[in-house]
Design an enzyme around this catalytic site. Structure first.
Site: not given
Ligand code: GAL
Length: 833
Positions: A418, A526
């Site tokens: 991220e 994820e």
């Protein structure tokens, strides 16, 4: 002719005149001095450290603090008792090793470490997760006392989104070798051609010569199977230039190889020997596995030609009440619990892991995604690694790949999670000049043909640069990233460097993935982030249990607990069942790494301080499975599963939702006090059955049946008042090596011997014999008592005490007492190996 390899080693060692092995890699963790605080003189040889505490590494000083001291203002739980700490160790290298080269290898120090030997600064390393080596030789006095001093600066807080720990929290090794030796991480072994019938094993060995004369050596590579039998060998001579480094390539062939797989993780090893004038001067072992794999854009992941869905979890590195301090048994226990669940993959979220974790993943059969960074230039916490990234990223990423690239368990490199550079609002204008130059200079060095478009955004160029570092060092595994920007406009995707597209969350974009990414492969790096407290239930269970729109504010339920039914998650996540439904159904999704396998310290979403650990785990911080663990077991293994919950201690007349996870059966029938409450069967796409039952005390029983025949039955009885304590050790015999652990579970029983599931008795532990209590826990994210205290309140009826062996063998007795309860004890034998 095949010979037993162990015998050769013994004879070589016996024939050796020196007391030292040709390569001595000594555990350098015993008897360090430690001081929490700063002292500018503590690097000096003569410094008086006699008042400092003596301890063994690995050591994490933050875990020793009271958790109620954590900064209440940090929603992520990121600020921790940090500060500055000093470590010192005296040692006397053997006179007989004079002339040898001596290195110190640190597996990881959190963070900003500086190391001195005999007062000389030999290096500094900001990254808290990277392994590194320093050469002590120039400053060393053989046969005399020497001092290593290490300063660790974790004072700038917060610098992490999760609990980092502080100190020399991984292992340390003292490596003594001949001046001509195999370099640090000096073997690179790949299997370029693998079929079921045969495999090529390519070995590149890097030899370092620290003498200023040319050295002529013979390089041997010997392939040894899991039983220690030699399979094949090769040798050639190498000229190692004076004060130089030389790499030499060799090729071996293995017929009918035993392939490494998640069910049968078969390990070979390559023994590398350097001989000079016929005498072995260095010897090094590299465990390897032989396997081949592909990611297919339509059909997902294939291992050795067989389709395998990656059923993985993300884990942070802390080990619950042990903090960040590495302990092999604690890691092994975590992996055992995950393996039992059917898990076959680990993502090392979001940093380089300990070497021990990877060794265990090799041996136990996990598909690892090894991750380098949680941020690049753009920070996520006020004082995080982004400040070091410009200067250190090349070195850190390089060292990670060099260290880890021989592990058969690693299948993907992740260059970031991220990363904020995904988005275009962070563009070149926001970079300072140095950072911009760093990226642009790299762009100029790229082979222009490899840049998909000339006018790539600076963040795409940075992505290309990082991917290029990885591919130069290891072209055998794909590069990916975990992305929460799942549109093709993401600069990381636009770079063209991603060999697998990694999505974090955004399940709406999974099914039609190829509409926007026609030629790409997909993995869910994820997902989920469901929220649960073990053994805690809120009725009813068939609607969402928290309000997703409140995610940006502290959620204000006075009791900081989440319901253990799979019905609450963060707004960006899904329920476990929701995630698995999609992953299971769609072949183009290679698999998933769920957030998370184990609860971890920090990030106590959806609550804030005084909660101090996560609610995301499928397994709680103490290692007790939450109910959803059995949903995975029913889907991910072939075992017969029947898991019935909740407990059966409620108020008369209250409506209680009863769930069952099951497998290998057509139906489950529920009975309360012998009376049937009906049969239920999972419909397509469902993973549990449920009944709403008006509570009356007694016995709840479920029976699963296949073709009318009973498969399993489970009973839960209403418990009465607590009367006595029960202690159960996971292992009653441990190794007396000062490291091994026994995890002892404490519960309380009623007069009938039924465990009381709601008990919150305060248990005091005491210990006698050759071991100590290294931590206690109960899986309760709100428990602010230091995790090192030998006392713990039960949470949902359970707590653990973790017993660590001393270096002496003998008996260890753990006692547990609690006011008004019959106490109990358990005996553990600690045995020398
Ligand atoms: C993700 C992030 C993880 C963790 C998780 C919590 O977005 O990658 O590190 O913070 O959210 O849901």
């Amino acid at each position: 002719m095949k010979i037993v390899y162990g015998l050769i080693i013994i004879s070589i060692l016996c024939g050796c005149s020196s007391r030292l092995k040709v390569r001595d890699r000594a555990d350098f963790t015993e008897n360090w001095k430690f001081y929490l605080g700063d002292d500018s003189l503590a690097n000096e040889t003569q410094y008086d450290d006699s008042k400092w505490r003596t301890l063994d590494l690995p050591h994490d000083w933050s875990i020793e603090a009271d958790f109620s001291l954590s900064n209440p203002a940090t929603p992520g739980g990121g600020a921790l008792p940090g500060g500055i700490g000093w470590y010192r160790k005296e040692f006397t290298p053997d006179k007989s090793s004079e002339g040898k080269v001596v290195y110190i290898d640190f597996d990881g120090i959190y963070w900003n470490s500086k190391v001195w030997v005999n007062g000389h600064l030999i290096g500094e390393r900001p990254n808290g997760y990277i392994s590194f080596r320093y050469d002590l030789t120039p400053y060393l006095k053989f046969g005399e006392k020497n001092v290593i001093s290490v300063r660790v600066d974790n004072s700038q807080q917060p610098n992490s989104r999760w609990y980092s720990g502080s100190g020399i929290y991984r292992n340390v090794w003292l490596v003594t070798v001949d001046p001509v030796h195999i370099d640090y991480n000096g073997t690179y072994i790949t299997t370029p051609v693998v079929t079921k019938d045969s495999s090529d094993v390519k070995i590149v060995t890097t030899i370092r010569n620290t003498e200023n004369t040319l050295s002529n050596v013979d390089l041997y590579s010997i392939l040894v199977d899991a039983d220690g039998k030699e399979i094949t060998r090769i040798d050639n001579s190498v000229n190692v230039t004076a004060s130089g480094i030389v790499s030499s390539e060799q090729l071996l062939k293995v017929e009918q190889p035993n392939l490494w797989s998640v069910d049968r993780p078969y390990m070979y090893k390559v023994v590398t020997q350097i001989k000079r004038d016929g005498k072995i001067i260095d010897e090094y072992e590299t465990p390897i596995g032989i396997r081949y794999f592909t990611f297919d854009k339509d059909k997902g992941f294939f291992l050795n030609g067989e389709s395998v869905k990656i059923k993985g979890v993300c884990n942070h590195h802390d080990l619950g009440c042990l903090g960040a301090a590495v302990n092999v048994r604690a890691i092994e226990r975590q992996l055992e619990i995950l393996k039992e669940m059917g898990c076959n993959g680990i993502r090392t979220a979001h940093n380089p892991p300990s070497p021990e974790l990877l060794d265990l993943c090799d041996k136990m059969g996990f598909i690892v995604m090894d991750e380098a960074f949680d941020m690049w230039r753009k920070k996520k916490s006020p004082h995080d690694y982004s400040q070091f990234f410009p200067e250190w990223h090349e070195r850190d990423l390089t060292d990670l790949i060099l260290r880890d690239r021989n592990h058969p368990s690693i299948f993907m490199w992740s260059i970031g999670n991220e990363i904020l550079e995904q988005w275009s609002h962070i563009d070149a204008d926001t970079l300072d000049l140095q950072q911009a130059n760093m990226v642009l200079n790299f762009a100029n060095t790229l082979d222009k043909k490899s840049i998909p478009s000339k006018d790539l955004h600076v963040n795409s160029l940075l992505t290309l640069k990082l991917a290029d570092i990885v591919k130069q060092l290891d072209p055998t595994r794909p590069v990916t990233t975990g992305n929460n920007e799942t549109e093709p406009s993401n600069h990381i995707f636009r770079s063209g460097a991603m060999e697998i597209i990694g999505f974090n969350y955004h399940e709406n974009n999974w099914v039609n993935f190829h509409e926007k990414f026609p030629d790409q492969k997909l993995i869910i790096t994820e997902s989920t982030s469901a929220l649960m407290s073990r053994g805690y239930y809120i009725m009813p269970s068939d609607s969402m249990n928290i309000w997703p729109e409140r995610w940006d504010k502290p959620f204000d339920r006075p009791v900081h607990q989440c319901s253990s039914y799979d019905n609450n998650h963060v707004p960006w996540g899904t329920t476990h069942e929701g995630t698995w439904q999609l992953i299971k159904k769609y072949d183009h999704i290679s698999g998933v790494y769920l957030w998370t396998g184990f609860d971890y310290l920090g990030e106590p979403t959806p609550f804030w301080w005084p909660s101090r650990s996560s609610y995301f785990g499928i397994i709680d911080l103490a290692g007790f499975p939450k109910d959803v663990y059995y949903m995975y077991q029913s889907e991910w293994t072939n075992k017969d599963v029947l898991h019935l919950f909740p407990h059966w201690n409620w108020n008369e007349g209250q409506l209680v939702d009863v769930w069952a996870y099951y497998s290998n059966a057509d139906e489950v029938e529920l009975y309360l006090n012998g009376k049937s409450l009906g049969k239920k069967t999972k419909k397509d796409g469902e993973f549990h059955v449920f009944w709403r039952v008006p509570y009356t005390k007694g016995t709840l029983k479920a029976v699963s049946r296949k073709n009318g025949k009973e498969v399993l039955s489970r009973e839960i009885k209403t418990a009465g008042k607590p009367v006595s304590i029960r202690l159960t050790a996971d292992r009653n015999k441990i190794t007396a090596d000062g490291k091994d652990l026994s995890f002892v579970t404490a519960e309380v029983l009623d007069a009938e011997g039924i465990p009381v599931p709601t008990a919150d008795s305060f248990i005091k532990f005491s210990i006698e014999g050759n071991g100590f209590i290294t931590g206690t826990d109960n899986g309760n994210p709100t428990d602010s008592l230091s995790l090192k205290k030998p006392e713990r309140r039960l949470f949902s009826g359970k707590a653990i005490a973790v017993i660590q062996s001393a270096r002496k063998d003998g008996k260890i007795v753990l006692r547990a007492s609690s006011e008004g309860l019959e106490s109990n004890s358990v005996e553990i034998r600690s045995v020398k190996k």
